[in-house]
Design a protein around this motif. Sequence first.
Motif, PDB file in Angstrom:
ATOM      1  N   ASP A 247       3.278  46.866 -96.754  1.00  0.00           N
ATOM      2  CA  ASP A 247       3.276  46.958 -98.214  1.00  0.00           C
ATOM      3  C   ASP A 247       4.171  48.073 -98.713  1.00  0.00           C
ATOM      4  OD1 ASP A 247       1.592  44.855 -98.359  1.00  0.00           O
ATOM      5  OD2 ASP A 247      -0.235  46.024 -98.688  1.00  0.00           O
ATOM      6  N   ASN A 248       4.286  49.152 -97.944  1.00  0.00           N
ATOM      7  CA  ASN A 248       5.078  50.301 -98.375  1.00  0.00           C
ATOM      8  C   ASN A 248       6.464  50.317 -97.739  1.00  0.00           C
ATOM      9  OD1 ASN A 248       3.098  52.217 -99.977  1.00  0.00           O
ATOM     10  ND2 ASN A 248       1.928  51.379 -98.253  1.00  0.00           N
ATOM     11  N   ASN A 249       6.838  49.187 -97.092  1.00  0.00           N
ATOM     12  CA  ASN A 249       8.204  49.037 -96.573  1.00  0.00           C
ATOM     13  C   ASN A 249       8.586  50.176 -95.632  1.00  0.00           C
ATOM     14  OD1 ASN A 249      10.562  47.677 -96.266  1.00  0.00           O
ATOM     15  ND2 ASN A 249      11.491  48.369 -98.168  1.00  0.00           N
ATOM     16  N   ILE A 250       7.678  50.539 -94.747  1.00  0.00           N
ATOM     17  CA  ILE A 250       7.890  51.646 -93.818  1.00  0.00           C
ATOM     18  C   ILE A 250       8.659  51.131 -92.605  1.00  0.00           C
ATOM     19  CG2 ILE A 250       6.741  53.304 -92.292  1.00  0.00           C
ATOM     20  CD1 ILE A 250       4.508  53.495 -94.314  1.00  0.00           C
ATOM     21  N   VAL A 251       9.677  51.873 -92.217  1.00  0.00           N
ATOM     22  CA  VAL A 251      10.491  51.530 -91.052  1.00  0.00           C
ATOM     23  C   VAL A 251       9.709  51.916 -89.798  1.00  0.00           C
ATOM     24  CG1 VAL A 251      12.673  51.871 -89.860  1.00  0.00           C
ATOM     25  CG2 VAL A 251      12.597  51.920 -92.350  1.00  0.00           C
ATOM     26  N   CYS A 252       9.461  50.962 -88.920  1.00  0.00           N
ATOM     27  CA  CYS A 252       8.666  51.195 -87.707  1.00  0.00           C
ATOM     28  C   CYS A 252       9.568  51.080 -86.481  1.00  0.00           C
ATOM     29  CB  CYS A 252       7.517  50.205 -87.603  1.00  0.00           C
ATOM     30  SG  CYS A 252       6.344  50.307 -88.977  1.00  0.00           S
ATOM     31  N   TRP A 253       9.378  52.025 -85.572  1.00  0.00           N
ATOM     32  CA  TRP A 253      10.155  52.040 -84.329  1.00  0.00           C
ATOM     33  C   TRP A 253       9.282  52.662 -83.262  1.00  0.00           C
ATOM     34  CZ3 TRP A 253      12.098  55.627 -80.802  1.00  0.00           C
ATOM     35  CH2 TRP A 253      13.117  55.173 -79.953  1.00  0.00           C
ATOM     36  N   GLY A 254       9.386  52.189 -82.042  1.00  0.00           N
ATOM     37  CA  GLY A 254       8.566  52.732 -80.975  1.00  0.00           C
ATOM     38  C   GLY A 254       9.123  52.420 -79.620  1.00  0.00           C
ATOM     39  N   GLY A 255       8.434  52.974 -78.602  1.00  0.00           N
ATOM     40  CA  GLY A 255       8.857  52.736 -77.237  1.00  0.00           C
ATOM     41  C   GLY A 255       8.024  53.525 -76.275  1.00  0.00           C
ATOM     42  N   ASP A 256       8.246  53.261 -74.999  1.00  0.00           N
ATOM     43  CA  ASP A 256       7.583  53.981 -73.921  1.00  0.00           C
ATOM     44  C   ASP A 256       8.530  55.048 -73.411  1.00  0.00           C
ATOM     45  OD1 ASP A 256       6.659  54.617 -71.136  1.00  0.00           O
ATOM     46  OD2 ASP A 256       5.141  53.125 -71.647  1.00  0.00           O
ATOM     47  N   ILE A 257       8.004  56.250 -73.165  1.00  0.00           N
ATOM     48  CA  ILE A 257       8.862  57.378 -72.800  1.00  0.00           C
ATOM     49  C   ILE A 257       9.513  57.194 -71.440  1.00  0.00           C
ATOM     50  CG2 ILE A 257       7.602  59.029 -74.209  1.00  0.00           C
ATOM     51  CD1 ILE A 257       6.226  59.988 -71.650  1.00  0.00           C
ATOM     52  N   HIS A 258       9.125  56.146 -70.704  1.00  0.00           N
ATOM     53  CA  HIS A 258       9.821  55.875 -69.458  1.00  0.00           C
ATOM     54  C   HIS A 258      11.184  55.238 -69.714  1.00  0.00           C
ATOM     55  CE1 HIS A 258       5.639  56.246 -67.984  1.00  0.00           C
ATOM     56  NE2 HIS A 258       6.227  56.785 -66.923  1.00  0.00           N
ATOM     57  N   ASP A 259      11.416  54.761 -70.922  1.00  0.00           N
ATOM     58  CA  ASP A 259      12.739  54.285 -71.306  1.00  0.00           C
ATOM     59  C   ASP A 259      13.558  55.458 -71.830  1.00  0.00           C
ATOM     60  OD1 ASP A 259      12.123  51.670 -70.653  1.00  0.00           O
ATOM     61  OD2 ASP A 259      11.224  51.297 -72.618  1.00  0.00           O
ATOM     62  N   LYS A 260      14.839  55.404 -71.581  1.00  0.00           N
ATOM     63  CA  LYS A 260      15.698  56.538 -71.903  1.00  0.00           C
ATOM     64  C   LYS A 260      15.684  56.866 -73.386  1.00  0.00           C
ATOM     65  CE  LYS A 260      20.509  58.083 -71.679  1.00  0.00           C
ATOM     66  NZ  LYS A 260      21.884  57.729 -71.285  1.00  0.00           N
ATOM     67  N   GLU A 261      15.801  55.837 -74.246  1.00  0.00           N
ATOM     68  CA  GLU A 261      15.890  56.069 -75.683  1.00  0.00           C
ATOM     69  C   GLU A 261      14.607  56.697 -76.216  1.00  0.00           C
ATOM     70  OE1 GLU A 261      17.972  56.312 -79.108  1.00  0.00           O
ATOM     71  OE2 GLU A 261      18.750  55.462 -77.242  1.00  0.00           O
ATOM     72  N   ALA A 262      13.445  56.179 -75.788  1.00  0.00           N
ATOM     73  CA  ALA A 262      12.172  56.730 -76.247  1.00  0.00           C
ATOM     74  C   ALA A 262      11.949  58.131 -75.694  1.00  0.00           C
ATOM     75  CB  ALA A 262      11.029  55.808 -75.839  1.00  0.00           C
ATOM     76  N   TYR A 263      12.403  58.384 -74.470  1.00  0.00           N
ATOM     77  CA  TYR A 263      12.237  59.714 -73.897  1.00  0.00           C
ATOM     78  C   TYR A 263      13.050  60.753 -74.669  1.00  0.00           C
ATOM     79  CZ  TYR A 263      12.619  63.573 -70.571  1.00  0.00           C
ATOM     80  OH  TYR A 263      12.614  64.814 -69.999  1.00  0.00           O
ATOM     81  N   GLU A 264      14.286  60.411 -75.023  1.00  0.00           N
ATOM     82  CA  GLU A 264      15.092  61.342 -75.808  1.00  0.00           C
ATOM     83  C   GLU A 264      14.475  61.583 -77.184  1.00  0.00           C
ATOM     84  OE1 GLU A 264      18.996  59.740 -75.902  1.00  0.00           O
ATOM     85  OE2 GLU A 264      19.464  60.290 -73.813  1.00  0.00           O
ATOM     86  N   ALA A 265      13.881  60.531 -77.778  1.00  0.00           N
ATOM     87  CA  ALA A 265      13.211  60.715 -79.067  1.00  0.00           C
ATOM     88  C   ALA A 265      12.011  61.633 -78.938  1.00  0.00           C
ATOM     89  CB  ALA A 265      12.775  59.354 -79.617  1.00  0.00           C
ATOM     90  N   SER A 266      11.277  61.555 -77.814  1.00  0.00           N
ATOM     91  CA  SER A 266      10.124  62.438 -77.633  1.00  0.00           C
ATOM     92  C   SER A 266      10.550  63.895 -77.524  1.00  0.00           C
ATOM     93  CB  SER A 266       9.357  62.018 -76.379  1.00  0.00           C
ATOM     94  OG  SER A 266      10.128  62.268 -75.204  1.00  0.00           O
ATOM     95  N   LEU A 267      11.713  64.159 -76.913  1.00  0.00           N
ATOM     96  CA  LEU A 267      12.216  65.531 -76.836  1.00  0.00           C
ATOM     97  C   LEU A 267      12.592  66.054 -78.220  1.00  0.00           C
ATOM     98  CD1 LEU A 267      14.482  65.370 -73.645  1.00  0.00           C
ATOM     99  CD2 LEU A 267      12.125  66.160 -73.831  1.00  0.00           C
ATOM    100  N   LYS A 268      13.217  65.221 -79.024  1.00  0.00           N
ATOM    101  CA  LYS A 268      13.626  65.657 -80.358  1.00  0.00           C
ATOM    102  C   LYS A 268      12.429  65.885 -81.270  1.00  0.00           C
ATOM    103  CE  LYS A 268      17.949  63.085 -79.955  1.00  0.00           C
ATOM    104  NZ  LYS A 268      18.754  61.971 -80.460  1.00  0.00           N
ATOM    105  N   LEU A 269      11.369  65.077 -81.107  1.00  0.00           N
ATOM    106  CA  LEU A 269      10.197  65.191 -81.972  1.00  0.00           C
ATOM    107  C   LEU A 269       9.166  66.167 -81.422  1.00  0.00           C
ATOM    108  CD1 LEU A 269       9.728  61.422 -82.894  1.00  0.00           C
ATOM    109  CD2 LEU A 269      10.529  63.239 -84.400  1.00  0.00           C
ATOM    110  N   GLY A 270       9.379  66.678 -80.221  1.00  0.00           N
ATOM    111  CA  GLY A 270       8.439  67.632 -79.652  1.00  0.00           C
ATOM    112  C   GLY A 270       7.122  67.008 -79.245  1.00  0.00           C
ATOM    113  N   ALA A 271       7.138  65.763 -78.789  1.00  0.00           N
ATOM    114  CA  ALA A 271       5.911  65.082 -78.386  1.00  0.00           C
ATOM    115  C   ALA A 271       5.462  65.609 -77.033  1.00  0.00           C
ATOM    116  CB  ALA A 271       6.143  63.577 -78.327  1.00  0.00           C
ATOM    117  N   THR A 272       4.185  65.995 -76.936  1.00  0.00           N
ATOM    118  CA  THR A 272       3.615  66.521 -75.690  1.00  0.00           C
ATOM    119  C   THR A 272       2.404  65.739 -75.238  1.00  0.00           C
ATOM    120  OG1 THR A 272       2.315  68.117 -76.964  1.00  0.00           O
ATOM    121  CG2 THR A 272       4.465  68.847 -76.142  1.00  0.00           C
TER     122      THR A 272
END
Length: 580
Positions: A247-272
């Motif tokens: 309803d709020n037109n939110i852009v959704c994106w996700g992945g598993d940190i075992h994939d390269k793209e999701a792992y790099e995103a976790s480093l940038k977002l500080g996910a622990t």
Amino acid sequence: MTDLSSLTPSQTRALSQLRDLTNGGDDEVAMGVLVSVDWDVQRAAEMIFDGHVGAGNSGGRRYEEFDVDDSEQGLLRPREPSTSVLSLITYPLHLISSLVRFIFNFLRIPFPYIPFLSLNFYRRASGRTTVRRGGGIARWIRELEEETGAVCAGSSGIVDATGVQVDASVDASAEAGPSTLTSRHTGSGSNKLLPPFQLGTYDSILRLCQSSFRIGCIVLVSAEHDSTADFKNTTLTNNEFVQILVDNNIVCWGGDIHDKEAYEASLKLGATTYPFVAFIGMQPGRNFTSSSGSTTTTASQSTPALTVLSRHFGGSACTSSALGMHLRETLLPRVKPYLDRTRTHREAVERERMIERELREAQDRAFEETKRRDKERMLKKMEEEKAELQKKRAEEDIQRMESERLERQRVEALEQAEERDRWRTWFRQALPAEPGVNETIRIAIRMPDGRRLMRRFDANTDTLDTLYAFVDTELVSTSVSSSLLPSPSYTFNTLHALLSSHLSKPNEWWGFTLLSAYPRQLVPWAPDTLLGGIKALSGGQLVVEMASSRVIGNGKNTNGKGKGKAQEEDEYETESSDED
């Protein structure tokens, strides 16, 4: 007075370019604007021409303060291409780091964050992001749908200018409102829905949120965490939570940190801790000071920057109720109004620029129209030549394919004929000797060439296999197949399996049918059928009729009409009557 000698060559060049664009002006103000936009000349010029510089604090909007994680404000911009001598020096280190990270990911071992190995000064040239349909993110979405039995809401059929696949039914610039969730896999029959995850890289999602002023929802999971399965099956498939996102037109994106793209995103977002959910969006810039360090410019305050709005760590913080309450009561009421106002202002500016551009284009319309017609004539001629060439090539391909098909048919016909002759040779060897007068059936057989054959068969042991094999050996002379040796595996059981598994009509394989003379009645072949139990043989008179679809010899069709015609068209060589 500003000290220009302390600037780097690139900063001096940027200041000179901005001075040329603005026809002079105060260097200190220009430097303050450049510092606020990280020395981006284009953004600085837009700020000056749009009238955001020097407006004063009294003219700016006031925003309601709330708890927003802006520690990474301005740091979420997609990486810009850079080339330097350092890029060439560190390129081997980048290759080694990528190889080590690939090995760790392949072995599904969490790769520790090591600053030295994470250095990456080499960056590829900018360009349109290519969506990898078979990549890690697409595979994760497909596995998520299979694991939860749900499908992603919306449709991901169109790739936008940022390289992200977006919903064709949702306008990025339109205001969000009530909507009905629809599956992007029509006909799946599933009532469970997932958030409208989009394909693309993490940087392309950031660019989409930045350009469309939409909130982004980043979901990161790890297969090694115990709460990941519950998070997928309860939170991500919760209809109320998914409805809020759509309803709020939110852009959704996700992945598993075992994939390269999701792992790099976790480093940038500080996910622990996982599962991890972060909301990002454009917010007014804060605490960007000019080069003098004494004042904060109004222009820098009003320049929006991509900001981490909130982070949610672990299964307890990432439940559907907690995330839904956070969106409804905290994030949307305080972030969405600013995004709507900014988007509306941007659209108004774009409309004004479009009007100005249309006025300028109208002045050259006549020239462009003439140019367009000339180009169309040239393109039409090229297309006609191309179509003619393609037609010629297509005809050549058709002729070649037809020749290959005919050759294959000819070879197959020859192979079938040789195989058939091997069976006839085996029939001659396997036929039992003619029995005595006791318990026998004496059958007169009229051949297609006019010959009349007489033979006795044992009513208790001989079957239709023996009768048909005898007729088949009499249709072709012995010299035709004398050089072809049968296979040791040939038996009547093998013949039964061949006729029952490969051919729907056994008479087509035999090439003929047997009929009683009077009354006229078909005697079809059937496996293991004793001759003594067939009523049609009681008269002792049979007629052989050739099957019209039978292909033998050199591939000619047979019709079995007349003696001469049978020998000419069927390529059968019949035995002389004195051999009876």
